[in-house]
Scaffold this motif. Sequence first.
Motif, PDB file in Angstrom:
ATOM      1  N   LEU A   1       0.648  -1.310  -0.055  1.00  0.00           N
ATOM      2  CA  LEU A   1      -0.072   0.127   0.159  1.00  0.00           C
ATOM      3  C   LEU A   1       0.853   1.340   0.129  1.00  0.00           C
ATOM      4  CD1 LEU A   1      -2.449  -1.070   2.856  1.00  0.00           C
ATOM      5  CD2 LEU A   1      -2.320  -1.718   0.590  1.00  0.00           C
ATOM      6  N   GLY A   2       0.536   2.183  -1.055  1.00  0.00           N
ATOM      7  CA  GLY A   2       1.353   3.358  -1.105  1.00  0.00           C
ATOM      8  C   GLY A   2       0.482   4.501  -1.084  1.00  0.00           C
TER       9      GLY A   2
ATOM     10  N   ALA B   1       2.835  -4.621   3.097  1.00  0.00           N
ATOM     11  CA  ALA B   1       3.883  -3.485   3.464  1.00  0.00           C
ATOM     12  C   ALA B   1       3.319  -1.960   3.118  1.00  0.00           C
ATOM     13  CB  ALA B   1       5.373  -3.802   3.106  1.00  0.00           C
ATOM     14  N   VAL B   2       3.880  -0.942   3.719  1.00  0.00           N
ATOM     15  CA  VAL B   2       3.295   0.325   3.445  1.00  0.00           C
ATOM     16  C   VAL B   2       4.517   1.226   2.903  1.00  0.00           C
ATOM     17  CG1 VAL B   2       2.291   2.303   4.503  1.00  0.00           C
ATOM     18  CG2 VAL B   2       1.558   0.136   4.902  1.00  0.00           C
ATOM     19  N   LEU B   3       4.442   2.122   1.999  1.00  0.00           N
ATOM     20  CA  LEU B   3       5.069   3.048   1.526  1.00  0.00           C
ATOM     21  C   LEU B   3       4.500   4.450   1.977  1.00  0.00           C
ATOM     22  CD1 LEU B   3       7.776   4.306   0.399  1.00  0.00           C
ATOM     23  CD2 LEU B   3       6.998   4.153  -1.777  1.00  0.00           C
ATOM     24  N   LEU B   4       5.231   5.473   2.617  1.00  0.00           N
ATOM     25  CA  LEU B   4       4.651   6.661   2.856  1.00  0.00           C
ATOM     26  C   LEU B   4       5.533   7.684   2.201  1.00  0.00           C
ATOM     27  CD1 LEU B   4       3.649   6.396   7.016  1.00  0.00           C
ATOM     28  CD2 LEU B   4       2.165   6.171   4.787  1.00  0.00           C
TER      29      LEU B   4
ATOM     30  N   LEU C   1       2.173  -2.401  10.016  1.00  0.00           N
ATOM     31  CA  LEU C   1       2.797  -3.096   8.881  1.00  0.00           C
ATOM     32  C   LEU C   1       4.116  -2.674   8.568  1.00  0.00           C
ATOM     33  CD1 LEU C   1      -0.097  -2.987   6.246  1.00  0.00           C
ATOM     34  CD2 LEU C   1       0.584  -4.870   7.683  1.00  0.00           C
ATOM     35  N   PRO C   2       5.005  -3.403   8.265  1.00  0.00           N
ATOM     36  CA  PRO C   2       6.256  -2.936   7.875  1.00  0.00           C
ATOM     37  C   PRO C   2       6.351  -1.750   6.879  1.00  0.00           C
ATOM     38  CG  PRO C   2       6.343  -5.424   7.548  1.00  0.00           C
ATOM     39  CD  PRO C   2       4.916  -4.894   7.780  1.00  0.00           C
ATOM     40  N   THR C   3       6.946  -0.412   7.368  1.00  0.00           N
ATOM     41  CA  THR C   3       6.513   0.833   6.603  1.00  0.00           C
ATOM     42  C   THR C   3       7.819   1.457   6.319  1.00  0.00           C
ATOM     43  OG1 THR C   3       4.511   1.005   7.888  1.00  0.00           O
ATOM     44  CG2 THR C   3       5.495   2.850   6.688  1.00  0.00           C
ATOM     45  N   ALA C   4       8.068   1.874   5.165  1.00  0.00           N
ATOM     46  CA  ALA C   4       9.265   2.680   4.540  1.00  0.00           C
ATOM     47  C   ALA C   4       8.649   4.251   4.629  1.00  0.00           C
ATOM     48  CB  ALA C   4       9.732   2.335   3.362  1.00  0.00           C
ATOM     49  N   VAL C   5       9.341   4.942   4.519  1.00  0.00           N
ATOM     50  CA  VAL C   5       9.120   6.682   4.315  1.00  0.00           C
ATOM     51  C   VAL C   5      10.092   7.083   3.337  1.00  0.00           C
ATOM     52  CG1 VAL C   5       8.751   8.689   5.541  1.00  0.00           C
ATOM     53  CG2 VAL C   5       8.166   6.441   6.642  1.00  0.00           C
ATOM     54  N   ILE C   6       9.356   7.980   2.689  1.00  0.00           N
ATOM     55  CA  ILE C   6      10.451   8.772   1.569  1.00  0.00           C
ATOM     56  C   ILE C   6      10.048  10.169   1.913  1.00  0.00           C
ATOM     57  CG2 ILE C   6      10.641   9.200  -0.879  1.00  0.00           C
ATOM     58  CD1 ILE C   6      10.598   6.516  -1.457  1.00  0.00           C
ATOM     59  N   ALA C   7      11.027  10.937   1.708  1.00  0.00           N
ATOM     60  CA  ALA C   7      10.758  12.433   1.816  1.00  0.00           C
ATOM     61  C   ALA C   7      11.737  13.334   0.965  1.00  0.00           C
ATOM     62  CB  ALA C   7      11.013  13.042   3.360  1.00  0.00           C
ATOM     63  N   GLY C   8      11.269  14.433   0.494  1.00  0.00           N
ATOM     64  CA  GLY C   8      11.906  15.419  -0.268  1.00  0.00           C
ATOM     65  C   GLY C   8      12.682  16.433   0.581  1.00  0.00           C
TER      66      GLY C   8
END
Length: 318
Positions: A113-114, A138-141, A239-246
């Motif tokens: 889930l993104g 898993a999740v991507l924020l 859930l296993p979650t990854a995070v991306i930021a600018g």
Amino acid sequence: MSRTRTRTQAEAPPVPVRELTVVSADGARINVEVHGPDGAPAVVLAHGWTCNTRFWDAQVRDLSVDHRVVVYDQRGHGRTPAPVADGYSTNALADDLEAVLGATLAPGQKAVLGGHSMGGMTLMAAGGRAAVREHGAAVLLCSTGSSRLTAESLVLPMRAGALRTRITAGVLAARAPLGPVTAVSKVILKYATMGRGSAPERVDACARIVHACPRKVRVAWGHVLAELDLEAGVRELVLPTAVIAGAEDRLTPPVHARAIEVALPHSLGLTVLTGMGHMTPMEAPEAVTAKLRELVAAYVTVEGAGNAAAAVSEEEVA
């Protein structure tokens, strides 16, 4: 299969294998697109404030070669009608996501889930929901925040404090029309939402998406974002979650990503993209798509992917 495409092909919107209307808990009708082959590992993507399904075009083109990709228009955006006056809330966003997951995934089928910006807030709002627990692998924020959006925003070049917070809240809910996409409007949009490293064609594409959002919808969701508090939702997102930021995000600066990453029960780490702003899936599509592929490879098995066709009718889904 080769992924090389000409410029003309790359600019054409991806063609879904199926389109459907999903009915949410309050009767709102949500426009959904399904891309890619039946039985492939699934990815479900939720876009942000003032955007629509076209925001994810780069990810859909790449992933749909060997993934089942579901994208949908948040209420009031794209081809999803605006809700009734009391239909703007993070609870409603969570309801919509649950409806989409139930309509497009077979019972027990897992997906990555993104979510970007308000889409990430959707995932945080739905963190404790049954459908997310059932279907989330898993999740991507991407470029999102859980609270204090107006207090932490850097869009206004002012000293932090009550005055900047109050004016920022007014900007989020400003009723002034955005008008047509022009050279000047693109400069303004890039300053507010994108980084110095963003390519001109990506700025142009982003501007056309944002300017297409109805003013009434933009204002209504702006009020919701100004009062946002989803810190409890972050703690429920197990859930296993990854995070991306600018690194140059002015709307949701990296301070938000760092706070979320620390609060997550199962964090997979934070990636900060140099030179990028708030619109990371459009500004740095390769990095975002690679992270989604990485999550699928680690947490979704082909055997567990199931056959989404069994869960989706070509008719409307109640």
